[in-house]
Design a protein around this motif. Structure first.
Motif, mmCIF file in Angstrom:
data_model
loop_
_atom_site.group_PDB
_atom_site.id
_atom_site.type_symbol
_atom_site.label_atom_id
_atom_site.label_comp_id
_atom_site.label_asym_id
_atom_site.label_seq_id
_atom_site.Cartn_x
_atom_site.Cartn_y
_atom_site.Cartn_z
ATOM 1 N N VAL A 202 1.582 -1.327 -6.057
ATOM 2 C CA VAL A 202 1.790 -1.268 -4.611
ATOM 3 C C VAL A 202 0.474 -1.016 -3.914
ATOM 4 O O VAL A 202 -0.328 -0.173 -4.334
ATOM 5 N N GLN A 203 0.226 -1.767 -2.860
ATOM 6 C CA GLN A 203 -0.921 -1.505 -1.997
ATOM 7 C C GLN A 203 -0.405 -0.980 -0.661
ATOM 8 O O GLN A 203 0.584 -1.509 -0.128
ATOM 9 N N LEU A 204 -1.077 0.042 -0.159
ATOM 10 C CA LEU A 204 -0.701 0.640 1.121
ATOM 11 C C LEU A 204 -1.839 0.432 2.117
ATOM 12 O O LEU A 204 -3.007 0.699 1.796
ATOM 13 N N SER B 148 1.061 3.214 11.433
ATOM 14 C CA SER B 148 1.929 2.447 10.549
ATOM 15 C C SER B 148 1.316 2.371 9.159
ATOM 16 O O SER B 148 0.095 2.360 9.011
ATOM 17 N N CYS B 149 2.168 2.311 8.181
ATOM 18 C CA CYS B 149 1.751 2.120 6.798
ATOM 19 C C CYS B 149 2.576 0.960 6.257
ATOM 20 O O CYS B 149 3.809 1.029 6.248
ATOM 21 N N THR B 150 1.893 -0.086 5.818
ATOM 22 C CA THR B 150 2.571 -1.266 5.293
ATOM 23 C C THR B 150 2.335 -1.368 3.801
ATOM 24 O O THR B 150 1.183 -1.335 3.351
ATOM 25 N N ALA B 151 3.425 -1.495 3.065
ATOM 26 C CA ALA B 151 3.347 -1.612 1.611
ATOM 27 C C ALA B 151 3.501 -3.067 1.189
ATOM 28 O O ALA B 151 4.299 -3.809 1.755
ATOM 29 N N SER B 152 2.740 -3.448 0.173
ATOM 30 C CA SER B 152 2.876 -4.788 -0.377
ATOM 31 C C SER B 152 2.794 -4.714 -1.885
ATOM 32 O O SER B 152 2.318 -3.724 -2.443
ATOM 33 N N GLY B 153 3.278 -5.747 -2.528
ATOM 34 C CA GLY B 153 3.211 -5.815 -3.980
ATOM 35 C C GLY B 153 4.488 -5.402 -4.680
ATOM 36 O O GLY B 153 4.780 -5.853 -5.779
ATOM 37 N N ARG B 154 5.241 -4.531 -4.036
ATOM 38 C CA ARG B 154 6.465 -4.020 -4.654
ATOM 39 C C ARG B 154 7.233 -3.269 -3.582
ATOM 40 O O ARG B 154 6.632 -2.665 -2.703
ATOM 41 N N GLY C 244 9.340 -2.541 4.480
ATOM 42 C CA GLY C 244 8.349 -1.890 3.618
ATOM 43 C C GLY C 244 7.323 -1.109 4.410
ATOM 44 O O GLY C 244 6.132 -1.135 4.082
ATOM 45 N N MET C 245 7.781 -0.420 5.447
ATOM 46 C CA MET C 245 6.845 0.278 6.326
ATOM 47 C C MET C 245 7.259 1.729 6.543
ATOM 48 O O MET C 245 8.440 2.075 6.522
ATOM 49 N N VAL C 246 6.253 2.558 6.766
ATOM 50 C CA VAL C 246 6.447 3.956 7.115
ATOM 51 C C VAL C 246 5.618 4.215 8.368
ATOM 52 O O VAL C 246 4.528 3.672 8.518
ATOM 53 N N PHE C 247 6.149 5.064 9.246
ATOM 54 C CA PHE C 247 5.506 5.306 10.529
ATOM 55 C C PHE C 247 5.266 6.790 10.737
ATOM 56 O O PHE C 247 5.989 7.639 10.205
ATOM 57 N N LEU C 248 4.251 7.077 11.537
ATOM 58 C CA LEU C 248 4.009 8.447 11.968
ATOM 59 C C LEU C 248 3.798 8.418 13.480
ATOM 60 O O LEU C 248 2.774 7.932 13.951
ATOM 61 N N GLN C 249 4.795 8.895 14.207
ATOM 62 C CA GLN C 249 4.690 9.001 15.658
ATOM 63 C C GLN C 249 4.060 10.341 15.982
ATOM 64 O O GLN C 249 4.592 11.387 15.587
ATOM 65 N N TYR D 119 -6.298 9.602 8.569
ATOM 66 C CA TYR D 119 -4.902 9.739 8.163
ATOM 67 C C TYR D 119 -4.592 8.766 7.030
ATOM 68 O O TYR D 119 -4.912 7.570 7.127
ATOM 69 N N TYR D 120 -3.947 9.299 5.991
ATOM 70 C CA TYR D 120 -3.638 8.528 4.798
ATOM 71 C C TYR D 120 -2.139 8.456 4.567
ATOM 72 O O TYR D 120 -1.417 9.445 4.726
ATOM 73 N N CYS D 121 -1.704 7.297 4.142
ATOM 74 C CA CYS D 121 -0.332 7.090 3.712
ATOM 75 C C CYS D 121 -0.304 7.196 2.192
ATOM 76 O O CYS D 121 -1.246 6.749 1.514
ATOM 77 N N ALA D 122 0.770 7.789 1.662
ATOM 78 C CA ALA D 122 0.874 7.958 0.221
ATOM 79 C C ALA D 122 2.287 7.650 -0.253
ATOM 80 O O ALA D 122 3.255 7.861 0.493
ATOM 81 N N ALA D 123 2.382 7.168 -1.487
ATOM 82 C CA ALA D 123 3.673 6.853 -2.086
ATOM 83 C C ALA D 123 3.769 7.514 -3.463
ATOM 84 O O ALA D 123 2.791 7.549 -4.207
#
Length: 127
Positions: free
Chosen positions: A2-4, A21-27, A77-82, A94-98
């Motif tokens: 997965v790439q974020l 926004s955090c967009t995931a790709s690959g899986r 495949g997205m995560v958000f931080l308002q 700011y970093y997105c993590a899975a």
């Protein structure tokens, strides 16, 4: 694998709102817990917010509780931080993590709990 990729960071004024926004790709990430962290200049990376696989559980750092809101759209495949009522001390990368090693029933507040990270997006809050 997965790439974020994070996006949405920019220069804002104190009191403004911003949505990351955090967009995931690959899986697909739909069954995994996700988190947002940040690193301010000269400081350690810190947990900001986390969300379990279906959004039914969330957790926040005390410093952002009531101002920030984490959400996700599993279909996209997205995560958000308002982020609302931004302060100068919110300035950071700011970093997105899975966490891809286990089913995301819980929310994980430690960076050690995550095994996949994005490159980060800069948020600068001017006072």
């Amino acid at each position: 694998q997965v790439q974020l990729v994070e996006s949405g960071g920019r220069l804002v004024q104190a009191g403004d709102s911003l949505r990351l926004s955090c967009t995931a790709s690959g899986r697909a990430i739909s069954i995994y817990s996700m988190g947002w962290f940040r690193r301010a200049p000269g400081k350690e990376r810190e947990f900001i917010a986390g969300i379990n696989w279906n959004g039914g559980r969330t957790a926040y750092a005390n410093s952002v509780q009531g101002r920030f809101d984490i959400s996700r759209d599993n279909a996209k495949g997205m995560v958000f931080l308002q982020m609302n009522s931004l302060k100068a001390e919110d300035t950071a990368v700011y970093y997105c993590a899975a966490e891809l090693r286990r089913h995301g029933v819980d929310v994980f507040p430690s960076s050690d709990d995550y095994n996949t990270w994005g490159q980060g997006t800069q948020v600068t809050v001017s006072s």
